[in-house]
Design a protein around this motif. Structure first.
Motif, PDB file in Angstrom:
ATOM      1  N   LEU A  54       0.835  -1.200   0.000  1.00  0.00           N
ATOM      2  CA  LEU A  54       0.000   0.000   0.000  1.00  0.00           C
ATOM      3  C   LEU A  54       0.875   1.258   0.000  1.00  0.00           C
ATOM      4  O   LEU A  54       0.657   2.184  -0.786  1.00  0.00           O
ATOM      5  N   ILE A  55       1.898   1.265   0.867  1.00  0.00           N
ATOM      6  CA  ILE A  55       2.827   2.405   0.924  1.00  0.00           C
ATOM      7  C   ILE A  55       3.476   2.615  -0.434  1.00  0.00           C
ATOM      8  O   ILE A  55       3.606   3.742  -0.913  1.00  0.00           O
ATOM      9  N   ASP A  56       3.869   1.516  -1.076  1.00  0.00           N
ATOM     10  CA  ASP A  56       4.539   1.586  -2.373  1.00  0.00           C
ATOM     11  C   ASP A  56       3.650   2.259  -3.423  1.00  0.00           C
ATOM     12  O   ASP A  56       4.137   3.012  -4.258  1.00  0.00           O
ATOM     13  N   THR A  57       2.333   2.019  -3.360  1.00  0.00           N
ATOM     14  CA  THR A  57       1.444   2.642  -4.348  1.00  0.00           C
ATOM     15  C   THR A  57       1.451   4.163  -4.201  1.00  0.00           C
ATOM     16  O   THR A  57       1.378   4.883  -5.199  1.00  0.00           O
ATOM     17  N   PHE A  58       1.586   4.658  -2.968  1.00  0.00           N
ATOM     18  CA  PHE A  58       1.639   6.114  -2.761  1.00  0.00           C
ATOM     19  C   PHE A  58       2.994   6.670  -3.174  1.00  0.00           C
ATOM     20  O   PHE A  58       3.074   7.645  -3.916  1.00  0.00           O
ATOM     21  N   ILE A  59       4.074   6.024  -2.698  1.00  0.00           N
ATOM     22  CA  ILE A  59       5.423   6.526  -2.964  1.00  0.00           C
ATOM     23  C   ILE A  59       5.732   6.502  -4.457  1.00  0.00           C
ATOM     24  O   ILE A  59       6.248   7.476  -5.000  1.00  0.00           O
ATOM     25  N   SER A  60       5.398   5.392  -5.130  1.00  0.00           N
ATOM     26  CA  SER A  60       5.740   5.276  -6.547  1.00  0.00           C
ATOM     27  C   SER A  60       4.959   6.267  -7.407  1.00  0.00           C
ATOM     28  O   SER A  60       5.395   6.636  -8.488  1.00  0.00           O
ATOM     29  N   ALA A  61       3.811   6.736  -6.906  1.00  0.00           N
ATOM     30  CA  ALA A  61       3.032   7.746  -7.632  1.00  0.00           C
ATOM     31  C   ALA A  61       3.446   9.166  -7.222  1.00  0.00           C
ATOM     32  O   ALA A  61       2.884  10.147  -7.699  1.00  0.00           O
ATOM     33  N   GLY A  62       4.429   9.245  -6.309  1.00  0.00           N
ATOM     34  CA  GLY A  62       4.898  10.556  -5.857  1.00  0.00           C
ATOM     35  C   GLY A  62       3.960  11.227  -4.873  1.00  0.00           C
ATOM     36  O   GLY A  62       3.987  12.437  -4.694  1.00  0.00           O
ATOM     37  N   ASN A  63       3.111  10.433  -4.223  1.00  0.00           N
ATOM     38  CA  ASN A  63       2.155  10.986  -3.264  1.00  0.00           C
ATOM     39  C   ASN A  63       2.627  10.767  -1.819  1.00  0.00           C
ATOM     40  O   ASN A  63       3.446   9.890  -1.555  1.00  0.00           O
ATOM     41  N   ILE A  64       2.060  11.569  -0.920  1.00  0.00           N
ATOM     42  CA  ILE A  64       2.397  11.450   0.502  1.00  0.00           C
ATOM     43  C   ILE A  64       1.652  10.240   1.077  1.00  0.00           C
ATOM     44  O   ILE A  64       0.472  10.030   0.784  1.00  0.00           O
ATOM     45  N   VAL A  65       2.357   9.471   1.903  1.00  0.00           N
ATOM     46  CA  VAL A  65       1.740   8.317   2.570  1.00  0.00           C
ATOM     47  C   VAL A  65       0.715   8.857   3.579  1.00  0.00           C
ATOM     48  O   VAL A  65       1.044   9.724   4.384  1.00  0.00           O
TER      49      VAL A  65
END
Length: 194
Positions: free
Chosen positions: A51-62
């Motif tokens: 789940l964290i990876d989906t935010f980080i890889s999209a450049g979004n804040i966790v």
């Protein structure tokens, strides 16, 4: 029971270096930065890591609830009873949510928040000095990035200081000296609280 110390400070205050040097001296202290914890969670392959990876890889804040669960999870799994985390909290919301979470968390005690205090000029010279050493982009680009990072740090600072002062757990350390002086003062303080 894990004893938690949070270290905050402006960009260039030396908080990460200080924390790393102290943890390296002792077998009973673990140091984390929030970025390290997120990367470890992602590489563990857990559901939360994915789940964290989906935010980080999209450049979004966790999201804050996931961030705090990850941080507290890492603290609980730490190989030592004393954990030092630098660079957190970075906002009033992060501080409040962490506090709420820790109130119901019997395994983790927030012992102190240590602020490494430096003048804007010192922080500026250290950060731009690092950039010059690395021969990065133009100085004005670096200056703009620095000023933005400084604003992100200073905007919520008064609220964070007041909150932890009321809890009687804020310790301010002068970050203007040599690394050795700062580390010695921080080290003595942490040792006096464990």
């Amino acid at each position: 029971m894990k004893k938690l110390f949070l270290i905050i400070g402006a960009p260039g205050s030396g908080k990460t270096t200080d924390a790393q040097l102290i943890a390296a001296k002792y077998d009973n202290i673990t140091h984390y930065s929030t970025g390290d914890m997120f990367r470890a969670e992602v590489s563990s392959g857990s559901k939360r890591g994915q789940l964290i990876d989906t935010f980080i890889s999209a450049g979004n804040i966790v999201p804050i609830d996931i961030a705090i669960e990850t941080i507290v999870g890492a603290i609980k799994k730490a190989p030592t009873d004393v954990v030092v985390i630098d660079g957190y909290p970075r906002s009033g919301e992060q501080m409040t949510e962490l506090d709420k979470y820790l109130e119901n968390e019997p395994e983790v005690e927030l012992v102190n928040v240590i602020e490494v205090e430096v003048s804007r000029e010192t922080a500026f010279q250290r950060v731009l000095g690092r950039a010059a050493d690395a021969q990065v982009v133009r100085a004005d680009d670096n200056e703009e990035v620095f000023l933005n990072r400084m604003k992100l740090y200073t905007d919520p600072l008064a609220e964070i200081q007041e909150f932890y002062t009321q809890k009687n757990i804020l310790k301010i350390i002068n970050g203007e000296g040599t690394i050795e002086e700062i580390v010695n003062e921080m080290d003595k303080f942490i040792q006096s609280r464990i």
